[in-house]
Design an enzyme around this catalytic site. Structure first.
Site, mmCIF file in Angstrom:
data_model
loop_
_atom_site.group_PDB
_atom_site.id
_atom_site.type_symbol
_atom_site.label_atom_id
_atom_site.label_comp_id
_atom_site.label_asym_id
_atom_site.label_seq_id
_atom_site.Cartn_x
_atom_site.Cartn_y
_atom_site.Cartn_z
ATOM 1 N N LYS A 1 -65.210 5.102 16.004
ATOM 2 C CA LYS A 1 -65.705 6.152 16.887
ATOM 3 C C LYS A 1 -64.898 7.442 16.694
ATOM 4 O O LYS A 1 -65.461 8.531 16.644
ATOM 5 C CB LYS A 1 -65.627 5.692 18.344
ATOM 6 C CG LYS A 1 -66.163 6.713 19.321
ATOM 7 C CD LYS A 1 -66.129 6.190 20.746
ATOM 8 C CE LYS A 1 -66.678 7.235 21.701
ATOM 9 N NZ LYS A 1 -66.697 6.779 23.081
ATOM 10 N N GLU B 1 -93.221 -0.553 13.112
ATOM 11 C CA GLU B 1 -92.000 -0.086 12.449
ATOM 12 C C GLU B 1 -91.912 -0.617 11.025
ATOM 13 O O GLU B 1 -91.662 0.141 10.082
ATOM 14 C CB GLU B 1 -90.753 -0.532 13.237
ATOM 15 C CG GLU B 1 -90.607 0.139 14.578
ATOM 16 C CD GLU B 1 -89.477 -0.454 15.411
ATOM 17 O OE1 GLU B 1 -89.162 0.155 16.445
ATOM 18 O OE2 GLU B 1 -88.918 -1.504 15.047
ATOM 19 N N HIS C 1 -88.193 5.948 16.857
ATOM 20 C CA HIS C 1 -88.059 5.662 18.282
ATOM 21 C C HIS C 1 -89.220 4.760 18.707
ATOM 22 O O HIS C 1 -90.361 5.003 18.307
ATOM 23 C CB HIS C 1 -88.069 6.958 19.099
ATOM 24 C CG HIS C 1 -87.800 6.733 20.540
ATOM 25 N ND1 HIS C 1 -86.531 6.525 21.032
ATOM 26 C CD2 HIS C 1 -88.639 6.636 21.591
ATOM 27 C CE1 HIS C 1 -86.601 6.326 22.335
ATOM 28 N NE2 HIS C 1 -87.872 6.395 22.705
ATOM 29 N N THR D 1 -82.882 -5.426 11.396
ATOM 30 C CA THR D 1 -84.158 -5.857 10.805
ATOM 31 C C THR D 1 -84.885 -4.693 10.141
ATOM 32 O O THR D 1 -85.457 -4.854 9.061
ATOM 33 C CB THR D 1 -85.065 -6.526 11.860
ATOM 34 O OG1 THR D 1 -85.248 -5.633 12.962
ATOM 35 C CG2 THR D 1 -84.460 -7.837 12.341
ATOM 36 N N ASN D 2 -84.863 -3.519 10.770
ATOM 37 C CA ASN D 2 -85.498 -2.356 10.142
ATOM 38 C C ASN D 2 -84.756 -1.950 8.878
ATOM 39 O O ASN D 2 -85.373 -1.616 7.864
ATOM 40 C CB ASN D 2 -85.548 -1.166 11.111
ATOM 41 C CG ASN D 2 -86.898 -1.029 11.771
ATOM 42 O OD1 ASN D 2 -87.925 -1.218 11.135
ATOM 43 N ND2 ASN D 2 -86.896 -0.693 13.045
ATOM 44 N N LEU E 1 -76.985 3.767 17.419
ATOM 45 C CA LEU E 1 -76.782 4.065 18.832
ATOM 46 C C LEU E 1 -75.606 5.002 19.089
ATOM 47 O O LEU E 1 -74.900 4.861 20.076
ATOM 48 C CB LEU E 1 -76.588 2.766 19.617
ATOM 49 C CG LEU E 1 -77.755 1.784 19.521
ATOM 50 C CD1 LEU E 1 -77.457 0.509 20.288
ATOM 51 C CD2 LEU E 1 -79.049 2.425 20.008
ATOM 52 N N ASP F 1 -83.809 12.445 20.828
ATOM 53 C CA ASP F 1 -85.265 12.289 20.799
ATOM 54 C C ASP F 1 -86.043 13.585 20.986
ATOM 55 O O ASP F 1 -87.166 13.581 21.483
ATOM 56 C CB ASP F 1 -85.718 11.260 21.846
ATOM 57 C CG ASP F 1 -85.083 9.898 21.618
ATOM 58 O OD1 ASP F 1 -84.873 9.532 20.444
ATOM 59 O OD2 ASP F 1 -84.793 9.201 22.607
#
EC number: 2.1.2.2
Length: 193
Positions: free
Chosen positions: A60, A176, A106, A14-15, A87, A147
């Site tokens: 990955k 956001e 965040h 969505t962002n 993530l 973070d």
């Protein structure tokens, strides 16, 4: 001259969709030219494809070294990288190739409720359980630690005594959607000044 942005995302998107739409509505050169994910078959791909933005999955194994990602970003002439619900740890190769040009959002007021494993609803639940009176978003440059990068901006919202994690999430998402694209636009304007 416009700057090219790549969005790294791992989930619903969505962002990412909001950011893509923001820059498409502005028109002009640049904008979001690529969406990259470390997961296959995620909604962010559908959202981006509907807006005619190329989407690429990186496994990955290939993600870890960063070499293939760097080549991909070079192919699309990416100037700036935006994490939107991404993530995975960003490889050092990207951090070195894009110093102060990779940002993350965040869903809390860092340094509170940050670190490995703290994302999405986990953060909102922790905010409610801690009895916080406010929450919000932090937009920051990323570094090699989760973070802990330099904070660019924070925006706040209230947390009321009877709020659930879902109530907090609604307010945080609104922040956001309103602020992340605007901060990205400001940072892009500052490149090469």
């Amino acid at each position: 001259m416009g700057k090219n942005v790549a969005i790294l995302a791992s989930g619903n998107g969505t962002n990412a969709e909001n950011i893509i739409r923001y820059f498409q509505e502005k028109g002009g050169e640049g904008g979001v030219v690529l969406v990259v994910s470390n997961r296959q078959n995620v909604n962010v791909f559908k959202r981006a494809e509907n807006l005619h933005v190329p989407c690429i999955y990186i496994s990955k194994e290939k993600w870890t070294t960063g070499e293939e990602v760097l080549k991909l970003l070079a192919d699309y002439r990416v100037d700036f990288i935006v994490l939107a619900g991404f993530l995975a740890k960003v490889p050092d190769a990207l951090l070195h190739a894009y110093p102060q040009r990779i940002i993350n959002i965040h869903p809390s007021l860092l340094p509170k409720f940050g670190g490995k494993g703290m994302y999405g609803d986990r953060v909102h639940q922790a905010v409610v359980e801690a009895g916080e009176r406010e929450s919000g978003i932090t937009i920051q440059y990323i570094n090699e630690h989760y973070d802990e990068g330099d904070i660019i901006a924070q925006f706040r919202c209230p947390v009321f005594p009877k709020d659930t994690a879902e109530d907090v999430a609604v307010r945080v998402h609104a922040l956001e959607y309103e602020h992340y694209p605007q901060v990205i636009e400001r940072l892009l304007a500052e490149i090469d000044k």
